[in-house]
Design a protein around this motif. Sequence first.
Motif, PDB file in Angstrom:
ATOM      1  N   VAL A   1      -7.929   5.331  -0.844  1.00 11.75           N
ATOM      2  CA  VAL A   1      -8.647   5.028  -2.182  1.00 11.75           C
ATOM      3  C   VAL A   1      -7.730   3.833  -2.694  1.00 11.75           C
ATOM      4  N   ASP A   2      -8.456   2.535  -2.923  1.00  7.61           N
ATOM      5  CA  ASP A   2      -7.582   1.439  -3.308  1.00  7.61           C
ATOM      6  C   ASP A   2      -6.569   1.313  -2.673  1.00  7.61           C
ATOM      7  N   ASP A   3      -5.181   1.208  -3.147  1.00  8.47           N
ATOM      8  CA  ASP A   3      -4.129   0.907  -2.377  1.00  8.47           C
ATOM      9  C   ASP A   3      -3.197   2.212  -1.827  1.00  8.47           C
ATOM     10  N   VAL A   4      -4.045   3.276  -2.179  1.00  7.69           N
ATOM     11  CA  VAL A   4      -3.234   4.512  -1.692  1.00  7.69           C
ATOM     12  C   VAL A   4      -3.799   4.882  -0.159  1.00  7.69           C
ATOM     13  N   GLU A   5      -3.014   5.027   0.767  1.00 11.34           N
ATOM     14  CA  GLU A   5      -3.478   5.693   2.168  1.00 11.34           C
ATOM     15  C   GLU A   5      -2.947   7.194   2.364  1.00 11.34           C
TER      16      GLU A   5
ATOM     17  N   MET B   1       0.902  -1.110  -0.143  1.00 14.36           N
ATOM     18  CA  MET B   1       0.015   0.039  -0.111  1.00 14.36           C
ATOM     19  C   MET B   1       0.887   1.487  -0.101  1.00 14.36           C
ATOM     20  N   GLN B   2       0.620   2.238  -0.910  1.00 17.02           N
ATOM     21  CA  GLN B   2       1.201   3.552  -0.832  1.00 17.02           C
ATOM     22  C   GLN B   2       0.792   4.289  -0.162  1.00 17.02           C
ATOM     23  N   ARG B   3       1.641   5.055   0.697  1.00 16.07           N
ATOM     24  CA  ARG B   3       1.329   5.840   2.013  1.00 16.07           C
ATOM     25  C   ARG B   3       1.831   7.242   1.601  1.00 16.07           C
ATOM     26  N   ILE B   4       0.881   8.317   1.748  1.00 17.17           N
ATOM     27  CA  ILE B   4       1.025   9.750   1.456  1.00 17.17           C
ATOM     28  C   ILE B   4       0.661  10.331   2.637  1.00 17.17           C
ATOM     29  N   GLU B   5       1.805  11.323   3.040  1.00 12.52           N
ATOM     30  CA  GLU B   5       1.381  12.252   4.161  1.00 12.52           C
ATOM     31  C   GLU B   5       1.286  13.654   3.393  1.00 12.52           C
ATOM     32  N   PHE B   6       0.053  14.190   4.062  1.00 15.11           N
ATOM     33  CA  PHE B   6      -0.434  15.501   3.396  1.00 15.11           C
ATOM     34  C   PHE B   6      -0.352  16.373   4.613  1.00 15.11           C
ATOM     35  N   PRO B   7       0.484  17.615   4.774  1.00 15.68           N
ATOM     36  CA  PRO B   7       0.369  18.640   5.799  1.00 15.68           C
ATOM     37  C   PRO B   7      -0.457  19.517   5.458  1.00 15.68           C
TER      38      PRO B   7
END
Length: 72
Positions: free
Chosen positions: A63-67, A1-7
């Motif tokens: 969403v799908d494999d994106v967190e 799973m891809q993990r994205i941090e959004f500040p």
Amino acid sequence: MQRIEFPLDGHDFVELHQLLKLVGVVDSGGAGKHLVASGAVEVDGVVELRKTCKIRAGQVARVDDVEIVVTG
């Protein structure tokens, strides 16, 4: 799973459809609205159908494999 941090960078919240656009999951806010309306987006483990749902620091959208982890 891809993990994205959004500040949030000093903001209180970001609307869900805009968050999807800002992190690159979709190309436009309109596409984000359609994706949310389709039932494909979860916020904190629950399907979210409100396109303008306010996402605050500490919440997680998936969403799908994106967190997407929203940070303060």
